[in-house]
Design an enzyme around this catalytic site. Structure first.
Site, short mmCIF file in Angstrom:
data_model
loop_
_atom_site.label_atom_id
_atom_site.label_comp_id
_atom_site.label_asym_id
_atom_site.label_seq_id
_atom_site.Cartn_x
_atom_site.Cartn_y
_atom_site.Cartn_z
N SER A 176 77.09 33.75 54.08
CA SER A 176 76.74 35.28 54.22
C SER A 176 78.00 35.55 54.68
O SER A 176 79.41 35.76 54.15
CB SER A 176 76.01 35.54 55.52
OG SER A 176 75.56 36.77 54.82
N ASP A 235 70.74 34.75 50.56
CA ASP A 235 72.12 34.39 51.50
C ASP A 235 72.01 32.85 51.95
O ASP A 235 70.75 32.11 52.02
CB ASP A 235 70.97 35.32 53.31
CG ASP A 235 72.60 34.94 53.60
OD1 ASP A 235 72.74 33.64 54.89
OD2 ASP A 235 72.82 36.09 54.08
#
Length: 289
Positions: free
Chosen positions: A41, A166
């Site tokens: 991320s 993610d």
């Protein structure tokens, strides 16, 4: 310094990573190298910025760019671009001639093994990408974007016919400590974006998550499982620290959330990160050497 036997592991956390951007700044300022670098991320953004040796970009990405109206906000979300316009943040701003162009040539010249991860939306599994998996700058930026895509807040990208979200939603829980272990490392500098002792709570309303993500049920289940996965990996880091194998950075003055876009607050977080890193620097150097 080249700490060839140490892996740098960087936690994500959205704009909370403005704080750990201060750590990246100081590592670049002192020309510190590692044997392996990995993140998920926002930690993936740190990873590629660090390996491009671009000190200015490491700051701009989490202060100026993040607060720029082009990078997101309510109007962006209403236009279908997401609360964070990740297409602009990664693929447009990072392109040659963009607002913060990425130094692809320098990135390619650095031989350090690296890893970023995203989560397949169809299976819920983490996919790990290393240097050999980036065909060009666009491919790198697309995959870094995928690693950072929170469904609901951002449009979900597709790569080779597969949707990705993610990387923190996969089995790693967003902490690539096991990936670093699997790469053969026994010493780790870990940059965390939550305070020491943080335990991620279970979702209070999993039924609501399943309803909101009914078109992507695998992603919903991944979100529900994430707290347990995150806490298990965090415990692994605690154990490594207790054994003297990990040096762990925890933010001490973090006062922003992962969706923060206020320029002054982001800059304050970055400054706090720099100051704390300087205070801890001697212990870092002792560990790395």
């Amino acid at each position: 310094m080249h700490a060839k036997d140490v892996a740098l592991v960087i936690e994500g956390g959205g704009m909370r990573n403005a704080y750990t951007a201060g750590c990246i700044d100081q590592l670049l300022a002192h020309d510190i190298h590692f044997g392996w670098v990995g993140g998920v991320s926002a930690g993936a953004s740190h990873t590629v910025n660090f390996l491009s040796h671009d000190r200015q970009r490491s700051r701009l990405s989490f202060v100026e760019l993040a607060s720029d109206p082009k990078s997101g906000g309510v109007k962006s979300m209403l236009r279908g671009k997401g609360y964070f316009n990740v297409e602009y943040i990664y693929e447009t701003a990072g392109a040659p001639g963009g607002d913060i162009p990425f130094d692809w040539e320098t990135f390619c010249q650095d031989p350090t093994p690296m890893c970023i991860a995203a989560t397949r939306a169809d299976t819920g599994e983490n996919v790990y990408w290393g240097r050999e998996d980036f065909a060009d700058l666009y491919d790198l930026m697309r995959k870094a974007r995928a690693s950072s895509t929170l469904p609901g807040l951002m449009p979900v990208p597709e790569i080779d016919g597969v949707e990705y979200v993610d990387g923190a939603l996969g089995e790693s829980g967003g902490l690539l400590i096991q990936a670093a272990i699997d790469a053969g490392f026994e010493k780790f500098l870990v940059l965390r974006s939550k305070p020491r002792g943080y335990i991620r709570p279970e979702l209070s309303k999993p039924a609501v998550v399943r309803k909101l993500l009914r078109k992507r049920p695998v992603v919903a289940e991944a979100m529900i499982k994430r707290p347990a996965r995150y806490n298990a990996e965090a415990k692994k880091i605690d154990q490594l620290e207790a054994q003297g194998q990990a040096m762990v950075f925890y933010p001490e003055q973090l006062s922003i959330e992962n969706t923060e876009r206020n320029r002054e607050k982001l800059e304050h977080a970055w400054n706090c990160g720099v100051e704390q890193t300087k205070r801890e620097w001697d212990s870092w150097m002792e560990f790395l050497s």
